[in-house]
Every structure is written in structure tokens, then in C-alpha cells.
Design an enzyme around this catalytic site. Structure first.
Site, PDB file in Angstrom:
ATOM      1  CE1 TYR A  33       1.017  -0.356   4.252  1.00 21.04           C
ATOM      2  CE2 TYR A  33       0.194   1.872   4.334  1.00 21.04           C
ATOM      3  CZ  TYR A  33       0.742   0.834   5.084  1.00 21.04           C
ATOM      4  OH  TYR A  33       1.359   1.371   6.288  1.00 21.04           O
ATOM      5  NE  ARG A  52       6.826   4.456   0.655  1.00 20.48           N
ATOM      6  CZ  ARG A  52       6.779   5.326   1.673  1.00 20.48           C
ATOM      7  NH1 ARG A  52       7.503   5.551   2.621  1.00 20.48           N
ATOM      8  NH2 ARG A  52       5.336   5.864   2.050  1.00 20.48           N
ATOM      9  CG  LEU A 201       8.075   2.863   4.637  1.00 20.87           C
ATOM     10  CD1 LEU A 201       7.929   1.553   3.968  1.00 20.87           C
ATOM     11  CD2 LEU A 201       6.931   3.283   4.928  1.00 20.87           C
TER      12      LEU A 201
END
Ligand code: PDD
Length: 284
Positions: A33, A52, A201
Site C-alpha cells: 500500500y 516506492r 520504511l
């Protein structure tokens, strides 16, 4: 105007959009997502978010369903139908629907959802938060923006049960990130953040902060940081697309630095707001 979502090629009302029980996102958490903030109807750092997303897709062997222009068309349709000009765009791509629940069952095509949501914080708000420190219980590929967020959710639940807004995480005494954010700390006017690795992340907001700090003669040093460096910091903040820059003024029972929002946190927050504004002012 009514809020709409995009699901597998159709624009639908949110409560009319449904996904099969055989979708691998539902059965296995098999998907990735993105969360993209939108200010004044303009997606912020869209290209970086889509890059990304493509990296996450490639890590789990799913072909990108759209190119950048196609994404932009669908995202703009949702933005123009949304009730507010500031919002957050949620994109989810799963491996799709299979014939039966089998770990290796194949699918015809991915499931693609684009959904609008309200932004978590008010436009340009600078809001201090409390955090707790927890051991990072997540897997070893936190650089993939996976929809399997069970670890993050358990950590956030623990934070909530201790009246904290965020869980700051460490692995073997080294800081990684927040359960839903990246982490920065300030010591003696220098700013530090853990380096990119499979354990964090690679935040789009984190990259923006590092980039704009240079214009204010603030250098951000990417290095491994220990738990004691966190407790010893003069200032701490977390960053994310939904929080922007949120100063952390308390960690467990300890007040950070002198208490209140620190000077560099304020400078960086206002630098971030100016950067947002400069993008909105420039021709699109
Ligand atoms: N999360 N680290 C984690 C674990 C996150 O979940 C997020 C953001 C970040 C910051 O990334 P970015 O600056 O690109 O938003 C770092 C989003 C907002 C979410 O899950 O809703």
C-alpha cells in the site's frame, strides 16, 4: 459531490465497493500500500510515493498495474470528487483473487483500490505527542510497505493502552522507527536519524526533512542510534505522511530535553510548511 473510491477500473461509492473473500489481501495480507497526502488538491511528492509503491510491488513480484500518468488520472478523479481540498489518498494493491485458499494459488490480475480519507492532523498543525519505547517485534522486511501490519498494530495497541500516541521501536538496543513513523533526535544542535535498512520504511517525509534541513544549515546525520541516545536527546520528533513532523515530548515516564517543543523541531516544522507552500505556489 460525493466521495468515491476507485476499485478495479470502476469509480464507486465507498460502501458499494466490495472485494471477494478469495482476495489474497483478505486471506493472506498478500499486498502492498501507499498513503499520499494531498494539500489544496495537489498530491505531495507523488512521484516518490509511486516509485516506492513500484519498489514494494517488485519486492513481492507483482507487476505495476498503472504507469504514472494513469495513476495521476485516477487519483485526480478521486481528489476532485472529495469533500475537502486536503486529504489523504490510500492505495492498496493485492495479488488478486484466486480459485481457492492456497498459499501458492495463482491469480489473473491484482486488485487495485484507491480510497480517499481525511488527513490525521489539521493543515500545518504542530502537535506534540507522547511515546513509549518497545521492542520491535516486526519481520525483517519493514522496507516493504506491506498491508500485513499485525506487528505494527499490536505495538500501536500497546502504546494506546499506556496512553501514548506512538510506539518508538528498537531491535537489540538500536532504534529503528516508530510503529507508524520514522524517528529523528537532536543532541547538541545536531540531528540524527537511523540509516535506511530493511528494518525501517524509507519514509517519503523523512527524505523531505533531510533535503530541506540543508537549506537551514541543519545537517542530518544518518547513523545507528541506541536507546540511551534516545533518552539522552534534547529533542525527538517522528515523521510520516499523515503526521508530517510531530515532536515527542515524553517517552515512557521521561520528559524529553527541557520539556515542550524544542527549537530545532519548530524550525523544521516551519521549514516543512514553507516547502509545502512553495510547491503549491509553483506552476503545475
Ligand atoms: N505510515 N514507518 C512506518 C512503519 C510507517 O507506517 C510510516 C507511514 C512511515 C513514514 O513514511 P512516510 O513518510 O512515507 O509516510 C515510516 C503511513 C502513513 C500509514 O501506514 O498510514
Amino acid at each position: 459531490m460525493s466521495d468515491i473510491v476507485f476499485l478495479n477500473g470502476s469509480y464507486l461509492k465507498k460502501h458499494e465497493a466490495n472485494v471477494s473473500i478469495l482476495d489474497r489481501g483478505f486471506l493472506f495480507g498478500d499486498g502492498v500500500y501507499e498513503v499520499i497526502p494531498v494539500y489544496h488538491q495537489t498530491p505531495f511528492r507523488l512521484k516518490e510515493h509511486l516509485d516506492r509503491l513500484n519498489q514494494s510491488l517488485s519486492s513481492i513480484n507483482i507487476e505495476p498495474p498503472f504507469n504514472e500518468n494513469e495513476w495521476l488520472t485516477h487519483i485526480n478523479e478521486i481528489i476532485t470528487n472529495y469533500t475537502d481540498k486536503h486529504l489523504s489518498i490510500y492505495i492498496q494493491i493485492t495479488r488478486g483473487v484466486s480459485e481457492l485458499r492456497d498459499h501458492l494459488a495463482s491469480t489473473q490480475k491484482p486488485t487495485v483500490l484507491i480510497m480517499p480519507s481525511p488527513l490525521t492532523i489539521k493543515f500545518s498543525e504542530l502537535k506534540p505527542i507522547n511515546a513509549i519505547l518497545l521492542e520491535d517485534i516486526r519481520w525483517q522486511h519493514c522496507d516493504i510497505k506491506s498491508i500485513s501490519l499485525l506487528g505494527n498494530i499490536l505495538l500501536k495497541q500497546e502504546a494506546l493502552s499506556q496512553n501514548a500516541d506512538e510506539a518508538l521501536l528498537h531491535r537489540n538496543n538500536l532504534l529503528t522507527e516508530g510503529a507508524t513513523s520514522n524517528i529523528f533526535l537532536v543532541k547538541n544542535n545536531q540531528v540524527f536519524t537511523p540509516p535506511k535498512s530493511p528494518f525501517i520504511l524509507s519514509g517519503i517525509t523523512r527524505d523531505v526533512i533531510i533535503e530541506i534541513a540543508q537549506q537551514y544549515q541543519i545537517t542530518i546525520i544518518e547513523k545507528e542510534l541506541t536507546v540511551s541516545e534516545l533518552y539522552d536527546a534534547d529533542e525527538v520528533w517522528v515523521s510520516s505522511s499523515s503526521r508530517e513532523i510531530s515532536p515527542v515530548t515524553q517517552i515512557n515516564d521521561k520528559i524529553v530535553g527541557q520539556g515542550g517543543i524544542g527549537a530545532i523541531s519548530k524550525v523544521m516544522h516551519s521549514a516543512f510548511q514553507q516547502f509545502k507552500q512553495s510547491l503549491l505556489d509553483s506552476p503545475r
